[in-house]
Motif scaffolding. Structure first.
Motif, PDB file in Angstrom:
ATOM      1  N   GLY A   1     -21.883  49.878   8.757  1.00  0.00           N
ATOM      2  CA  GLY A   1     -21.884  51.270   8.342  1.00  0.00           C
ATOM      3  C   GLY A   1     -22.389  51.539   6.949  1.00  0.00           C
ATOM      4  N   TYR A   2     -22.838  50.504   6.248  1.00  0.00           N
ATOM      5  CA  TYR A   2     -23.363  50.690   4.901  1.00  0.00           C
ATOM      6  C   TYR A   2     -24.881  50.862   4.966  1.00  0.00           C
ATOM      7  N   GLU A   3     -25.433  51.585   3.987  1.00  0.00           N
ATOM      8  CA  GLU A   3     -26.872  51.824   3.983  1.00  0.00           C
ATOM      9  C   GLU A   3     -27.669  50.551   3.745  1.00  0.00           C
ATOM     10  N   GLY A   4     -27.086  49.620   3.034  1.00  0.00           N
ATOM     11  CA  GLY A   4     -27.716  48.311   2.958  1.00  0.00           C
ATOM     12  C   GLY A   4     -28.578  48.037   1.747  1.00  0.00           C
ATOM     13  N   VAL A   5     -28.608  48.952   0.736  1.00  0.00           N
ATOM     14  CA  VAL A   5     -29.418  48.682  -0.447  1.00  0.00           C
ATOM     15  C   VAL A   5     -28.884  47.460  -1.184  1.00  0.00           C
ATOM     16  N   ALA A   6     -27.556  47.447  -1.384  1.00  0.00           N
ATOM     17  CA  ALA A   6     -26.950  46.289  -2.046  1.00  0.00           C
ATOM     18  C   ALA A   6     -27.115  45.039  -1.191  1.00  0.00           C
ATOM     19  N   ALA A   7     -27.020  45.212   0.135  1.00  0.00           N
ATOM     20  CA  ALA A   7     -27.185  44.069   1.027  1.00  0.00           C
ATOM     21  C   ALA A   7     -28.593  43.501   0.925  1.00  0.00           C
ATOM     22  N   MET A   8     -29.594  44.386   0.817  1.00  0.00           N
ATOM     23  CA  MET A   8     -30.973  43.925   0.684  1.00  0.00           C
ATOM     24  C   MET A   8     -31.158  43.099  -0.585  1.00  0.00           C
ATOM     25  N   ILE A   9     -30.558  43.585  -1.671  1.00  0.00           N
ATOM     26  CA  ILE A   9     -30.678  42.857  -2.935  1.00  0.00           C
ATOM     27  C   ILE A   9     -29.961  41.509  -2.841  1.00  0.00           C
ATOM     28  N   GLY A  10     -28.719  41.526  -2.314  1.00  0.00           N
ATOM     29  CA  GLY A  10     -27.960  40.279  -2.185  1.00  0.00           C
ATOM     30  C   GLY A  10     -28.631  39.297  -1.250  1.00  0.00           C
ATOM     31  N   ALA A  11     -29.135  39.793  -0.108  1.00  0.00           N
ATOM     32  CA  ALA A  11     -29.810  38.911   0.850  1.00  0.00           C
ATOM     33  C   ALA A  11     -31.095  38.346   0.257  1.00  0.00           C
ATOM     34  N   SER A  12     -31.806  39.171  -0.510  1.00  0.00           N
ATOM     35  CA  SER A  12     -33.034  38.691  -1.154  1.00  0.00           C
ATOM     36  C   SER A  12     -32.734  37.556  -2.131  1.00  0.00           C
ATOM     37  N   ILE A  13     -31.663  37.743  -2.924  1.00  0.00           N
ATOM     38  CA  ILE A  13     -31.280  36.688  -3.872  1.00  0.00           C
ATOM     39  C   ILE A  13     -30.902  35.414  -3.134  1.00  0.00           C
ATOM     40  N   LEU A  14     -30.162  35.563  -2.018  1.00  0.00           N
ATOM     41  CA  LEU A  14     -29.764  34.395  -1.240  1.00  0.00           C
ATOM     42  C   LEU A  14     -30.975  33.646  -0.697  1.00  0.00           C
ATOM     43  N   ILE A  15     -31.952  34.382  -0.151  1.00  0.00           N
ATOM     44  CA  ILE A  15     -33.160  33.738   0.382  1.00  0.00           C
ATOM     45  C   ILE A  15     -33.896  32.986  -0.721  1.00  0.00           C
ATOM     46  N   ILE A  16     -34.044  33.632  -1.879  1.00  0.00           N
ATOM     47  CA  ILE A  16     -34.744  32.986  -2.993  1.00  0.00           C
ATOM     48  C   ILE A  16     -34.024  31.716  -3.429  1.00  0.00           C
ATOM     49  N   VAL A  17     -32.709  31.814  -3.581  1.00  0.00           N
ATOM     50  CA  VAL A  17     -31.935  30.654  -4.041  1.00  0.00           C
ATOM     51  C   VAL A  17     -32.019  29.501  -3.030  1.00  0.00           C
TER      52      VAL A  17
ATOM     53  N   LEU B   1     -41.318  43.505  -6.759  1.00  0.00           N
ATOM     54  CA  LEU B   1     -41.205  42.264  -6.003  1.00  0.00           C
ATOM     55  C   LEU B   1     -42.230  42.205  -4.872  1.00  0.00           C
ATOM     56  N   THR B   2     -42.491  43.351  -4.247  1.00  0.00           N
ATOM     57  CA  THR B   2     -43.508  43.395  -3.199  1.00  0.00           C
ATOM     58  C   THR B   2     -44.873  43.022  -3.766  1.00  0.00           C
ATOM     59  N   ALA B   3     -45.177  43.559  -4.939  1.00  0.00           N
ATOM     60  CA  ALA B   3     -46.448  43.235  -5.587  1.00  0.00           C
ATOM     61  C   ALA B   3     -46.532  41.747  -5.911  1.00  0.00           C
ATOM     62  N   ILE B   4     -45.441  41.192  -6.424  1.00  0.00           N
ATOM     63  CA  ILE B   4     -45.416  39.760  -6.731  1.00  0.00           C
ATOM     64  C   ILE B   4     -45.602  38.949  -5.451  1.00  0.00           C
ATOM     65  N   GLY B   5     -44.905  39.351  -4.395  1.00  0.00           N
ATOM     66  CA  GLY B   5     -45.009  38.627  -3.136  1.00  0.00           C
ATOM     67  C   GLY B   5     -46.402  38.677  -2.555  1.00  0.00           C
ATOM     68  N   ILE B   6     -47.018  39.860  -2.542  1.00  0.00           N
ATOM     69  CA  ILE B   6     -48.375  39.985  -2.015  1.00  0.00           C
ATOM     70  C   ILE B   6     -49.343  39.130  -2.819  1.00  0.00           C
ATOM     71  N   PHE B   7     -49.220  39.193  -4.142  1.00  0.00           N
ATOM     72  CA  PHE B   7     -50.121  38.410  -4.993  1.00  0.00           C
ATOM     73  C   PHE B   7     -49.924  36.916  -4.767  1.00  0.00           C
ATOM     74  N   ALA B   8     -48.662  36.480  -4.676  1.00  0.00           N
ATOM     75  CA  ALA B   8     -48.385  35.061  -4.466  1.00  0.00           C
ATOM     76  C   ALA B   8     -48.857  34.603  -3.092  1.00  0.00           C
TER      77      ALA B   8
ATOM     78  N   VAL C   1     -42.350  29.870  -6.578  1.00  0.00           N
ATOM     79  CA  VAL C   1     -41.264  30.775  -6.955  1.00  0.00           C
ATOM     80  C   VAL C   1     -41.612  32.205  -6.546  1.00  0.00           C
ATOM     81  N   CYS C   2     -42.837  32.625  -6.845  1.00  0.00           N
ATOM     82  CA  CYS C   2     -43.273  33.961  -6.450  1.00  0.00           C
ATOM     83  C   CYS C   2     -43.291  34.102  -4.933  1.00  0.00           C
ATOM     84  N   ASP C   3     -43.699  33.045  -4.246  1.00  0.00           N
ATOM     85  CA  ASP C   3     -43.723  33.059  -2.787  1.00  0.00           C
ATOM     86  C   ASP C   3     -42.318  33.256  -2.230  1.00  0.00           C
ATOM     87  N   ALA C   4     -41.339  32.605  -2.841  1.00  0.00           N
ATOM     88  CA  ALA C   4     -39.949  32.776  -2.406  1.00  0.00           C
ATOM     89  C   ALA C   4     -39.499  34.220  -2.593  1.00  0.00           C
ATOM     90  N   ALA C   5     -39.908  34.830  -3.701  1.00  0.00           N
ATOM     91  CA  ALA C   5     -39.563  36.237  -3.929  1.00  0.00           C
ATOM     92  C   ALA C   5     -40.225  37.131  -2.893  1.00  0.00           C
TER      93      ALA C   5
END
Length: 208
Positions: free
Chosen positions: A172-188, A10-17, A94-98
């Motif tokens: 108290g959570y490490e936030g990996v799942a939160a990062m994925i969920g938050a990323s999906i929310l931002i994209i949507v 996703l980082t690669a897609i974002g940088i390219f976009a 779409v890539c920019d949103a990602a």
């Protein structure tokens, strides 16, 4: 491992976009190939570099040579095929949103990890995701698109996603799942705002 691979992709897609949007802006401003590369680079890595400088960290762009390869590739694509790329603007958005989602959530996580408070982490996260486009517009001699009246939501989805990451990490959570969920929310939210034309409130125009 799978999460890291997805984040890298996703980082690669974002940088390219982001680089595509910067190079396209340069074409619209009648810049040469040097101007195209500069705008592509500032759009793609400007937000992350500003984030790192604010946090007192070595800029990630200086430690990731493959980022510059992607920026150079995006510049070359726009240089030779800018008419075709411009027609694919929806795909670029779409890539920019990602890219926005990835840079916001990773920037928020980095800020929180180095000891920033909740509000500061959200702010740093939004800067990491949005500042590249702001710098691009300033260098191109325009009012930044994220600040202009009549533009679809960009900063607000970013702030909301960053706030979710901070809230989960603070619980108290490490936030990996939160990062994925938050990323999906931002994209949507970003794509919905483009589809539905959602805009931030603005004052009514004066009648003179």
């Amino acid at each position: 491992m799978a999460v890291e691979a997805a984040e890298t992709a996703l980082t690669a897609i974002g940088i390219f976009a982001f680089a595509l949007s910067g190079a396209l802006m340069a074409v619209r401003k009648d810049m040469d190939v040097v101007g195209m590369f500069v705008l592509a680079a500032i759009t793609a890595v400007g937000g992350g570099a500003l984030r790192d400088l604010l946090l007192g960290l070595p800029p990630a762009a200086l430690r990731s040579s493959w980022w510059w390869i992607l920026i150079a590739l995006a510049t070359a694509v726009v240089f030779f095929f800018h008419l075709a790329v411009d027609r694919l603007r929806r795909a670029v958005l779409v890539c920019d949103a990602a890219g926005l989602a990835v840079f916001c959530t990773t920037s928020t996580t980095i800020a929180h990890q180095v000891g920033m408070g909740p509000a500061e982490s959200v702010l740093i996260g939004a800067i990491g995701g949005c500042a590249g486009g702001v710098l691009r517009d300033v260098l191109a001699g325009e009012i930044p698109s994220v600040l202009r009246k009549g533009t679809t939501l960009y900063v607000l989805p970013a702030l909301l996603g960053c706030a979710i990451v901070v809230a989960v990490r603070s619980a108290g959570y490490e936030g990996v799942a939160a990062m994925i969920g938050a990323s999906i929310l931002i994209i949507v939210l970003r794509l919905l705002s483009l589809w539905r034309g959602w805009q931030a409130p603005s004052p009514k125009a004066s009648r003179g």
